[in-house]
Design a protein around this motif. Structure first.
Motif, PDB file in Angstrom:
ATOM      1  N   GLY A 157       0.828  -1.203   0.000  1.00  0.00           N
ATOM      2  CA  GLY A 157       0.000   0.000   0.000  1.00  0.00           C
ATOM      3  C   GLY A 157       0.854   1.241   0.000  1.00  0.00           C
ATOM      4  O   GLY A 157       2.088   1.178   0.008  1.00  0.00           O
TER       5      GLY A 157
ATOM      6  N   PRO B   6       1.370   5.639  -1.339  1.00  0.00           N
ATOM      7  CA  PRO B   6       1.283   6.480  -2.539  1.00  0.00           C
ATOM      8  C   PRO B   6       1.881   5.855  -3.789  1.00  0.00           C
ATOM      9  O   PRO B   6       1.361   6.057  -4.898  1.00  0.00           O
ATOM     10  CB  PRO B   6       2.046   7.742  -2.121  1.00  0.00           C
TER      11      PRO B   6
ATOM     12  N   GLU C 266      -0.620   3.511  -5.181  1.00  0.00           N
ATOM     13  CA  GLU C 266      -1.713   4.250  -5.831  1.00  0.00           C
ATOM     14  C   GLU C 266      -1.316   4.666  -7.240  1.00  0.00           C
ATOM     15  O   GLU C 266      -2.151   4.683  -8.150  1.00  0.00           O
ATOM     16  CB  GLU C 266      -2.064   5.493  -5.013  1.00  0.00           C
ATOM     17  N   GLU C 267      -0.047   5.010  -7.418  1.00  0.00           N
ATOM     18  CA  GLU C 267       0.404   5.525  -8.709  1.00  0.00           C
ATOM     19  C   GLU C 267       0.675   4.416  -9.721  1.00  0.00           C
ATOM     20  O   GLU C 267       0.266   4.516 -10.886  1.00  0.00           O
ATOM     21  CB  GLU C 267       1.656   6.386  -8.500  1.00  0.00           C
TER      22      GLU C 267
ATOM     23  N   GLY D  30       0.713   0.743  -8.718  1.00  0.00           N
ATOM     24  CA  GLY D  30       0.505  -0.577  -8.117  1.00  0.00           C
ATOM     25  C   GLY D  30       0.123  -1.686  -9.084  1.00  0.00           C
ATOM     26  O   GLY D  30       0.746  -2.758  -9.091  1.00  0.00           O
TER      27      GLY D  30
ATOM     28  N   GLY E 151      -6.263   1.938  -0.205  1.00  0.00           N
ATOM     29  CA  GLY E 151      -5.522   3.030  -0.815  1.00  0.00           C
ATOM     30  C   GLY E 151      -4.784   3.886   0.191  1.00  0.00           C
ATOM     31  O   GLY E 151      -4.226   3.412   1.173  1.00  0.00           O
ATOM     32  N   ARG E 152      -4.817   5.175  -0.044  1.00  0.00           N
ATOM     33  CA  ARG E 152      -4.075   6.154   0.764  1.00  0.00           C
ATOM     34  C   ARG E 152      -4.520   6.173   2.221  1.00  0.00           C
ATOM     35  O   ARG E 152      -3.754   6.559   3.114  1.00  0.00           O
ATOM     36  CB  ARG E 152      -4.275   7.534   0.130  1.00  0.00           C
TER      37      ARG E 152
ATOM     38  N   THR F 283      -5.151   3.726   4.229  1.00  0.00           N
ATOM     39  CA  THR F 283      -4.880   2.512   4.990  1.00  0.00           C
ATOM     40  C   THR F 283      -4.327   2.820   6.382  1.00  0.00           C
ATOM     41  O   THR F 283      -4.795   2.280   7.388  1.00  0.00           O
ATOM     42  CB  THR F 283      -3.887   1.606   4.238  1.00  0.00           C
TER      43      THR F 283
END
Length: 382
Positions: free
Chosen positions: A317, A319, A322-323, A325, A356-357, A359
């Motif tokens: 998990g 950032p 998110e970009e 993954g 996501g962010r 977590t």
């Protein structure tokens, strides 16, 4: 926020038993909402009359609420019980490397309100806490006096000593040797925010590990969480419990050396894992070749984790996930299979976080809830 702390009879044997039963009922309904009084009595091995007395007290205090009548049974209809989701809240604070966040969550971990704030360069610890307190006060406005703030957890990216509320080192923030929990307490007092149980401090990867384990409802015993952001950290749930190590520093996987001759790290060493696997590393080389190199290093790190701990699940998990993954995951899985022992690579799942962010901050809320439930044993809020 009003705080209700009553400790009458808490020093007597009757008071100790009463507090223990309160804690057991609340913890059980947190884990398994919807049980009736009779089901609670069977689950806990307590007399129905004892459970009825405890439940009546918790209903009166607004900690529990009754649902619809449950079908079946003989005699008086049973009603499902659960923790009240409206009156009882906890605060979750997160200081990340590039943002601040506040969430108001109910006792089931659901977010009621939240706010994210930008974090400028060279952040000042006192100013960060002040901004979090101000944002919390704004979120609490309009909720009314019937709402109780039961707990607070602050999540930070660095080495912490939770039992002392002390931040040892947060290299990516440039912070070290801070009595962070004491500073937090001063800010709460300045902003007149009253929290029923003592606030707690925790490393962000640990809060994320507990959050994804609890709210993700993993039916496993051992889970590792890797937080991939500006830095790289990990949190460990071993035998269903958060694992801190002897001094609270377990999980600093970002500073495992993957190449002693590699790039310098902010911790003062060279070739640490986070110099190869991080948002900073990706932004320095956002190419397909760069992605493959990063996945290879991540796979090498995962192989060490799999061989050493034999977890059921490894969750990625942060950032960076998110970009990139979905692109990074299959390559890292393949690299882990190349480097790890065959059995370890075959049995463990490697997945992306479903939260996501958020977590880490959701996990901070879980820790605040758990601290409040545990405090019932000693009569806090009872």
């Amino acid at each position: 926020m009003p705080a209700r702390i009553r400790s009458a009879n808490s020093s007597s044997g009757t008071g100790v038993l009463r507090n223990l039963n309160r804690s057991l009922v609340l913890k059980t309904l947190w884990q398994r909402p919807g049980l009736s009084r009779s089901e609670l009595a069977r689950e806990l091995g307590l007399a129905k009359s004892t459970v009825s007395v405890v439940v009546a007290e918790l209903l009166e205090e607004g900690l529990l609420r009754e649902g619809e009548e449950m079908p079946g049974g003989v005699g008086r209809p049973s009603r499902a019980l659960e923790l009240d989701r409206e009156k009882n809240l906890v605060l979750a604070w997160e200081i990340s490397v590039d943002y601040l966040a506040v969430r108001l969550q109910n006792l089931m971990g659901e977010v009621r309100r939240g706010q994210d704030l930008e974090l400028g360069p060279d952040p000042d610890p006192s100013a960060c806490l002040d901004r979090l307190a101000q944002a919390s006060r704004e979120l609490l406005r309009g909720l009314g006096h019937s709402v109780y703030l039961r707990g607070l957890c602050l999540s930070v990216p660095g080495l912490v000593e939770p039992q002392h509320g002390h931040l040892t080192l947060a290299p990516n923030l440039g912070w070290q040797d801070l009595p962070l929990l004491e500073m937090l307490g001063h800010k709460l007092a300045q902003h007149r925010i009253r929290v029923e149980t003592p606030p707690i401090l925790e490393n962000e990867a640990n809060t994320a590990a507990l959050g994804v384990y609890t709210l993700g409802e993993w039916r496993v015993a051992n889970l590792a969480y890797l937080s991939l952001g500006i830095g790289l950290g990990s949190g460990l749930v071993l035998d269903r419990q958060l694992f801190w190590g002897s001094h609270g520093h377990a999980g600093e996987i970002g500073h495992v050396p993957l190449d002693p001759q590699g790039p310098p790290c902010r911790c003062g060493k060279r070739g640490c894992a986070e110099t190869f696997v991080s948002l900073k590393a990706w932004r320095a080389d956002p190419t397909e070749a760069g992605l493959e190199r990063m996945a290879d290093k991540l796979g090498l790190l995962l192989a060490q984790l799999l061989n050493l701990l034999d977890p059921d699940v490894v969750v990625l998990g942060g950032p960076l996930v998110e970009e990139i993954g979905p692109r990074l995951l299959p390559l890292a899985r393949a690299a882990a299979r190349r480097y790890a022992l065959e059995q370890a690579a075959r049995t463990a799942q490697i997945v992306l976080s479903p939260f996501g962010r958020d977590t880490a901050i959701l996990g901070a809320g879980v820790l605040a809830i758990r601290a409040f439930l545990e405090a019932q044993r000693s009569g806090v809020g009872a």
